[in-house]
Design a protein around this motif. Structure first.
Motif, PDB file in Angstrom:
ATOM      1  N   VAL A  46      27.577  75.993  29.861  1.00 43.25           N
ATOM      2  CA  VAL A  46      28.693  76.114  28.914  1.00 43.25           C
ATOM      3  C   VAL A  46      28.986  77.573  28.616  1.00 43.25           C
ATOM      4  N   ARG A  47      27.940  78.366  28.361  1.00 44.47           N
ATOM      5  CA  ARG A  47      28.136  79.782  28.085  1.00 44.47           C
ATOM      6  C   ARG A  47      28.735  80.488  29.304  1.00 44.47           C
ATOM      7  N   PHE A  48      28.243  80.131  30.487  1.00 42.80           N
ATOM      8  CA  PHE A  48      28.722  80.745  31.728  1.00 42.80           C
ATOM      9  C   PHE A  48      30.218  80.494  31.919  1.00 42.80           C
ATOM     10  N   MET A  49      30.651  79.252  31.748  1.00 47.60           N
ATOM     11  CA  MET A  49      32.061  78.911  31.929  1.00 47.60           C
ATOM     12  C   MET A  49      32.928  79.516  30.835  1.00 47.60           C
ATOM     13  N   ALA A  50      32.417  79.539  29.605  1.00 47.25           N
ATOM     14  CA  ALA A  50      33.191  80.130  28.509  1.00 47.25           C
ATOM     15  C   ALA A  50      33.453  81.606  28.757  1.00 47.25           C
ATOM     16  N   VAL A  51      32.436  82.312  29.261  1.00 47.16           N
ATOM     17  CA  VAL A  51      32.606  83.739  29.578  1.00 47.16           C
ATOM     18  C   VAL A  51      33.674  83.929  30.641  1.00 47.16           C
ATOM     19  N   ALA A  52      33.635  83.107  31.686  1.00 47.13           N
ATOM     20  CA  ALA A  52      34.600  83.238  32.775  1.00 47.13           C
ATOM     21  C   ALA A  52      36.028  83.020  32.283  1.00 47.13           C
ATOM     22  N   VAL A  53      36.239  82.000  31.471  1.00 47.95           N
ATOM     23  CA  VAL A  53      37.592  81.686  30.997  1.00 47.95           C
ATOM     24  C   VAL A  53      38.097  82.763  30.042  1.00 47.95           C
ATOM     25  N   LYS A  54      37.265  83.176  29.091  1.00 49.02           N
ATOM     26  CA  LYS A  54      37.700  84.173  28.112  1.00 49.02           C
ATOM     27  C   LYS A  54      38.014  85.512  28.775  1.00 49.02           C
ATOM     28  N   THR A  55      37.200  85.911  29.734  1.00 46.18           N
ATOM     29  CA  THR A  55      37.457  87.176  30.425  1.00 46.18           C
ATOM     30  C   THR A  55      38.728  87.085  31.265  1.00 46.18           C
ATOM     31  N   PHE A  56      38.987  85.933  31.863  1.00 47.05           N
ATOM     32  CA  PHE A  56      40.213  85.762  32.637  1.00 47.05           C
ATOM     33  C   PHE A  56      41.440  85.886  31.733  1.00 47.05           C
ATOM     34  N   ILE A 284      33.075  91.434  35.733  1.00 48.91           N
ATOM     35  CA  ILE A 284      33.728  90.141  35.524  1.00 48.91           C
ATOM     36  C   ILE A 284      35.239  90.331  35.478  1.00 48.91           C
ATOM     37  N   ALA A 285      35.681  91.379  34.782  1.00 49.27           N
ATOM     38  CA  ALA A 285      37.122  91.643  34.698  1.00 49.27           C
ATOM     39  C   ALA A 285      37.691  92.007  36.069  1.00 49.27           C
ATOM     40  N   ARG A 286      36.973  92.829  36.817  1.00 50.13           N
ATOM     41  CA  ARG A 286      37.457  93.210  38.152  1.00 50.13           C
ATOM     42  C   ARG A 286      37.541  92.005  39.076  1.00 50.13           C
TER      43      ARG A 286
END
Length: 432
Positions: A46-56, A284-286
């Motif tokens: 859950v934390r992993f996916m949340a980070v990916a979505v928020k950074t996107f 992650i942003a790149r």
């Protein structure tokens, strides 16, 4: 706007990544992988996916702003003019001061007490220097792979954990004398070394308060210490009528704060700002910027000669275009992101294992005789203190006073031991 009206001579990716760095979720990304490795799949994923979505979402918002201001945002991002990568940090004297300044900014974001900045900055600097120097040493040997990146982040995280544990031990050993004196936990005078440590702690508290970044209540409690000592002596005097220590509401608040402050500092309080500086938030942003602005393609023409003879011994040839991905660092961002994050998570785990095993070994060597001389109640009290200390210093221990279920379980265990006639000196029992 600054980029556009300054003649487009600025490294735009550096401006964006440096500004948005404080909003990225690199620490949560590494902790998500750490939880997955530790078996906490639900929270980790859950934390992993949340980070990916928020950074996107942050990266996508940035591209919207670029579209509003710039005519060719993609060209600005890929830096065709060569504005990026022109500074060699190895030759700059301000490399470490700049990193410490950025680290202090991270501590401010964590609301870390200014009086303890020196402890956190020391851990951050050790982690960064180990990571940086190992990478410099290995990068020429592993120019075609990411083993240098993995080793640098692994050893950087291990170095940060080990150094944080060692420094916490020495700081707690020195401040022990101060807290024992002001909280009336020790009667009489200390040894010369103990008196020296107490004086140094007292001087440090007074100096930091004079400079304006110390805790005001520490000075207030120093003044209260004499009053508490006097009332305690009156209570212990059979000829005196005092039966309890009287404190005002304000003094009681200061007293409780002093008790809390006397507890050992959780090692994660030092490691979280360090991990924040080491984690790949910008990677992650790149990664998402590469999704929005796909990397360039290499186009080249190849001539193919046909060996088919048409009866006149003439060979025919034709040219076809070949398109391949442009081989630069941008193409391997996803791989580098996972390598950095996973190696940092593994480094934290290995570092905690090293600290825990070294601590257990030293306890067996130096504390065995002390345990043999303890009474049952003293041994039980030392066991509870040890559990609380381990919860602050190790990764695998969870019993602490902030977890109600853990404290309740520890209390029930102590009661069961007492009811069952628990032999609090296992060394003596084995000898019998």
């Amino acid at each position: 706007l600054f980029y556009r009206y300054d003649g487009e001579h600025t490294c735009l990716p550096a401006v964006f990544l440096g500004t948005l760095y404080w909003f990225f979720y690199g620490t949560a990304f590494v902790l998500g992988i750490l939880e997955i490795i530790s078996g906490e799949l639900e929270t980790g994923v859950v934390r992993f996916m949340a980070v990916a979505v928020k950074t996107f979402v942050l990266s996508l918002g940035t591209t919207f702003g670029m579209q509003i201001v710039l005519k060719e945002p993609k060209d600005a991002w890929f830096d065709y003019d060569g504005n990026c990568g022109n500074i060699d940090l190895d030759d700059q004297w301000w490399r470490i001061p700049l990193y410490l300044l950025c680290s202090a900014s991270a501590l401010g974001q964590y609301r870390f007490p200014i009086v303890d900045y020196w402890r956190a900055l020391s851990v951050q600097l050790v982690g960064y220097e180990v990571q940086y120097q190992v990478f410099l040493f290995l990068r020429t040997r592993h120019s075609q792979d990411l083993q240098d990146t993995a080793a640098a982040n692994l050893l950087g995280a291990i170095g940060a954990v080990v150094f944080a544990a060692i420094m916490s031990y020495f700081v707690e050993s020195i401040t022990y004398y101060y807290h024992a004196r002001v909280l009336q936990r020790h009667k009489g005078k200390f040894s010369p070394f103990g008196e020296f440590c107490y004086k140094m702690s007292e001087i440090y508290i007074r100096i930091t308060n004079c400079l304006g970044f110390g805790k005001k209540n520490d000075v207030v409690y120093l003044r209260m210490a004499a009053k508490l000592k006097e009332q305690r002596e009156e209570m212990e005097n059979p000829a005196h009528s005092r039966t309890e220590i009287m404190l005002t509401l304000e003094e009681e608040i200061v007293f409780i704060e002093a008790i809390v402050q006397a507890e050992d500092l959780n090692i994660w309080a030092l490691l979280m700002p360090t991990v924040y500086q080491l984690v790949p938030g910008s990677l992650i942003a790149r990664l998402w910027f590469n999704v929005i602005f796909p990397p360039l393609l290499n186009s080249e023409e190849t001539t193919i000669v046909s060996d088919v003879i048409d009866g006149t011994n003439n060979f025919s040839s034709f040219t076809i275009p070949l398109v391949t991905p442009f081989q630069n660092d941008e193409v391997n961002i996803g791989a580098a992101l996972l390598v950095v994050a996973a190696s940092l998570a593994l480094g934290l785990l290995i570092g905690f294992v090293i600290v825990e095993q070294a601590t257990l070994f030293l306890k067996k060597v130096f504390c065995r005789k002390t345990d043999d001389n303890l009474t049952a109640s003293e041994y039980r009290l030392e066991k509870q203190k040890s559990e609380r200390k381990d919860a602050r210093h190790f990764f695998t221990h969870t019993i602490n006073e902030n977890n109600f279920e853990s404290v309740e379980a520890l209390s029930e265990s102590s009661q069961d031991d007492e009811e069952n006639g628990f032999n609090e000196n296992p060394m003596a029992e084995q000898a019998q």
